[in-house]
Every structure is written in C-alpha cells, then in structure tokens.
Design an enzyme around this catalytic site. Structure first.
Site, PDB file in Angstrom:
ATOM      1  N   HIS A  63       1.183  -2.154  -7.042  1.00 53.59           N
ATOM      2  CA  HIS A  63       1.276  -1.432  -5.777  1.00 53.59           C
ATOM      3  C   HIS A  63       2.732  -1.323  -5.358  1.00 53.59           C
ATOM      4  O   HIS A  63       3.601  -2.008  -5.896  1.00 53.59           O
ATOM      5  CB  HIS A  63       0.444  -2.122  -4.691  1.00 53.59           C
ATOM      6  N   HIS A  65       4.780  -2.271  -2.874  1.00 54.67           N
ATOM      7  CA  HIS A  65       5.584  -3.098  -1.985  1.00 54.67           C
ATOM      8  C   HIS A  65       6.805  -3.523  -2.794  1.00 54.67           C
ATOM      9  O   HIS A  65       6.745  -3.618  -4.032  1.00 54.67           O
ATOM     10  CB  HIS A  65       4.793  -4.323  -1.502  1.00 54.67           C
ATOM     11  N   ASP A  67       8.457  -6.204  -3.469  1.00 56.58           N
ATOM     12  CA  ASP A  67       8.492  -7.345  -4.392  1.00 56.58           C
ATOM     13  C   ASP A  67       7.803  -7.043  -5.725  1.00 56.58           C
ATOM     14  O   ASP A  67       7.891  -7.825  -6.667  1.00 56.58           O
ATOM     15  CB  ASP A  67       7.897  -8.608  -3.739  1.00 56.58           C
ATOM     16  N   HIS A  68       7.126  -5.884  -5.815  1.00 59.71           N
ATOM     17  CA  HIS A  68       6.426  -5.504  -7.043  1.00 59.71           C
ATOM     18  C   HIS A  68       7.031  -4.262  -7.692  1.00 59.71           C
ATOM     19  O   HIS A  68       6.567  -3.851  -8.756  1.00 59.71           O
ATOM     20  CB  HIS A  68       4.945  -5.250  -6.755  1.00 59.71           C
ATOM     21  N   HIS A 141      -5.905  -4.486  -0.552  1.00 58.54           N
ATOM     22  CA  HIS A 141      -4.606  -4.826   0.038  1.00 58.54           C
ATOM     23  C   HIS A 141      -4.282  -3.711   1.036  1.00 58.54           C
ATOM     24  O   HIS A 141      -4.840  -2.623   0.926  1.00 58.54           O
ATOM     25  CB  HIS A 141      -3.569  -4.895  -1.103  1.00 58.54           C
ATOM     26  N   ASP A 204      -1.465  -8.592  -5.436  1.00 55.78           N
ATOM     27  CA  ASP A 204      -1.802  -8.643  -4.031  1.00 55.78           C
ATOM     28  C   ASP A 204      -3.184  -8.092  -3.660  1.00 55.78           C
ATOM     29  O   ASP A 204      -3.449  -6.890  -3.707  1.00 55.78           O
ATOM     30  CB  ASP A 204      -0.692  -7.933  -3.245  1.00 55.78           C
ATOM     31  N   HIS A 262       3.413 -15.730  -7.255  1.00 50.91           N
ATOM     32  CA  HIS A 262       3.562 -14.923  -6.050  1.00 50.91           C
ATOM     33  C   HIS A 262       3.437 -15.813  -4.815  1.00 50.91           C
ATOM     34  O   HIS A 262       2.560 -15.644  -3.970  1.00 50.91           O
ATOM     35  CB  HIS A 262       2.511 -13.802  -6.047  1.00 50.91           C
TER      36      HIS A 262
HETATM   37 ZN   LIG Z   1       3.591  -9.025  -3.107  1.00 46.16          ZN
END
Ligand SMILES: [Zn+2]
Length: 301
Positions: A63, A65, A67-68, A141, A204, A262
C-alpha cells in the site's frame, strides 16, 4: 543450489529509529528476487545487506504509505543507473497509481530498464514466478492494501528403497512418473508427495479474511505486528495487528516459521513481542525481525 531466503532490509513502521530502517524485504527464491515494500532508505539498506539492483526481478508494494513505498524512487532510479539487463515488474494497488507515477518519476534520470507496471485491483493470481504462483489478497487498512503469497505446486519425491523393492530401475523410473503405474506398481507405491513451499507477506491490516487466506499453511510468514497486545484498541483504530493477533493467525494457519516485523517506534524491548506471540500459543519457529537479518525458508519436511 537454489536459495530461498528472506533478507530483512528494514523493520520500522511509520518512522525509522536509530536501530530500525523503514520497511524493506527481499525474498530470494531460486534465483528470482522479489522486493517487498521498499520504505525510505531501502537503496542503502540493500547495499548494507549485499543486495544488488540486479537481484531484483519484481517489486511488490502492499500500500501507499511512506514506510512501504518512499524507497521506490531511489530503488527504481538505481535499477536504471545499474542498467539491470532483465525486465522488472512492479505490483501495487491500482488505486494508488498516481502515487506510483510520482515515485517513479520523482526526479530526472535516464530510463534504461524495462519496468513493467502490473497494478493489483482485486484478489487473484498475478503471475507465475519461477514455477510458483504469485497471488494477492485484499487486506483491511485505511488505504487500500494487498498482501502477497507465493505458492509452489506440490511435486513427487521418488523413494529409492521402494523403487528397489519393486524392481523399478533405469528408464522405468521415468516411465512410472509419466504414466502413473507400470506392471502393476503404482506411483504411490514408489514415491511420496513433496509438498510445495509457501511464503506470504502480510503488512498493514486489521484481522480479516485476507490475512488468514494468505497465512494458510505457510512455511514462512512475514507479518506486521505493529503493536503489543495492551494497545489492541490502537491497533484496531489504525488498521494494524498486535503481536498476539499475528501469532494467533500463524498458530491457526499451521505456519512453520513466523517473522514478526513493522514495529511501532513506541516500544523499546523486542523480546516483549516474542513473549506475547508465545503467550498466544504459537509453537513454531519465531523470529522478531531486526534490520539486515537473513531468514532461510525452512527446509522441506
Ligand atoms: Zn506501515
């Protein structure tokens, strides 16, 4: 010799810490390399882990976000700088195409590599990769998120002692494999099922059907456990799992090796994740991931 292992590049959710980079995971699978969720700093973590741009055949983003996915810009430019000679395929939620476009073209560079965009819009099979099936499953999510699973088909292992006992040898071994039986001896008499290996990557998400479907019977499961169990309410609100929830999924799914990752920056003691996972009744191999760790896919039983 085929190598099947996970190389952990980063293990932090939301913000990196002094000891944890943003997410990033490379799965090496028989000469294929699948990069999952490259967060910020992934290019440098690859260097530290001994992973080259040439090692990447496929990129899977759960996805959009940061951090990914913030690492896509750097990784894609590096693939091009190094003139990776093979095609690289990228999977990501189709609803985030505009994010992918921006990250792919974040700054000026010379495109030299065939990067194929293969966005995911529904549950299902994405590709055949190295004789295995890559599929995606919708997660739960606040932004659209997909988990990924690699499934190797079951095969057959010929048993030399049984072959000898039935007097099957030479070219007859191949014939019985092709034809299923020979002179009254069946394939089952001289072989056993060699179960295919299964890997899943679950980021997530709250608990949902997709989590269970992805984890089912996995030899190696990489799953987020952002929170500890005492913060379950936060996990539900933000669309995440706790250590106990993730471990219960693995327990019910018969996972052989569970990798938790994570982690929220709010926690300082990784061992508490292990304690809570064990308290949830998970009894298989358990790894609380840290950056630059390598985790082999468990040997076939
Ligand atoms: Zn994340």
């Amino acid at each position: 010799m085929s190598v099947r292992e996970l190389v952990v590049l980063g293990t932090a959710s939301q913000v990196p810490t002094r000891h944890r980079n943003h997410n990033g995971y490379l799965l090496r699978w028989d000469g294929q390399g699948i990069l999952f969720d490259p967060g910020e700093g992934t290019q440098r973590q690859m260097l530290r882990a001994g992973v080259a741009a040439h090692d990447l055949n496929r990129i899977c983003v759960t996805h959009f976000h940061g951090d990914h996915s913030l690492g896509l810009a750097g990784v894609i430019q590096r693939i091009n700088l190094d003139r990776v000679p093979h095609e690289v395929t990228a999977h990501y939620p189709k609803s985030g195409q505009h994010f992918f476009d921006r990250l792919r073209y974040a700054t000026a560079y010379r495109e030299t590599v065939r990067l194929t965009e293969a966005p995911v819009a529904a549950d299902g099979v994405l590709a055949q990769a190295g004789g295995c099936t890559l599929e995606a499953r919708r997660l739960s999510h606040p932004v659209e998120s997909y988990g990924y699973r690699l499934t190797e088909p079951d095969g057959r292992r010929m048993l030399p002692d049984r072959l000898a006992a039935h007097g099957v040898k030479g070219p007859d071994v191949g014939r019985i494999q092709r034809e299923g039986s020979l002179n009254g001896v069946s394939l089952d008499d001289v072989s056993e099922v060699r179960r295919g290996q299964r890997f899943a990557f679950v980021m997530d998400t709250r608990l949902c059907d997709g989590v269970h479907a992805l984890a089912d019977g996995c030899d190696l499961l990489v799953i987020e456990s952002t929170f500890l169990d005492e913060d379950q309410q936060l996990a539900v609100e933000h669309g995440h799992l706790t250590a106990g929830q993730a471990a219960a999924v693995a327990r019910d799914a018969g996972v052989r090796h569970l990798v938790l990752t994570h982690f929220s920056q709010r926690y300082s003691d990784p061992e508490e994740f292990e304690r809570q996972a064990r308290a949830a009744g998970y009894e298989g191999e358990l790894t609380v991931a840290h950056d630059l760790l390598r985790v082999p896919v468990p040997k076939r039983r």
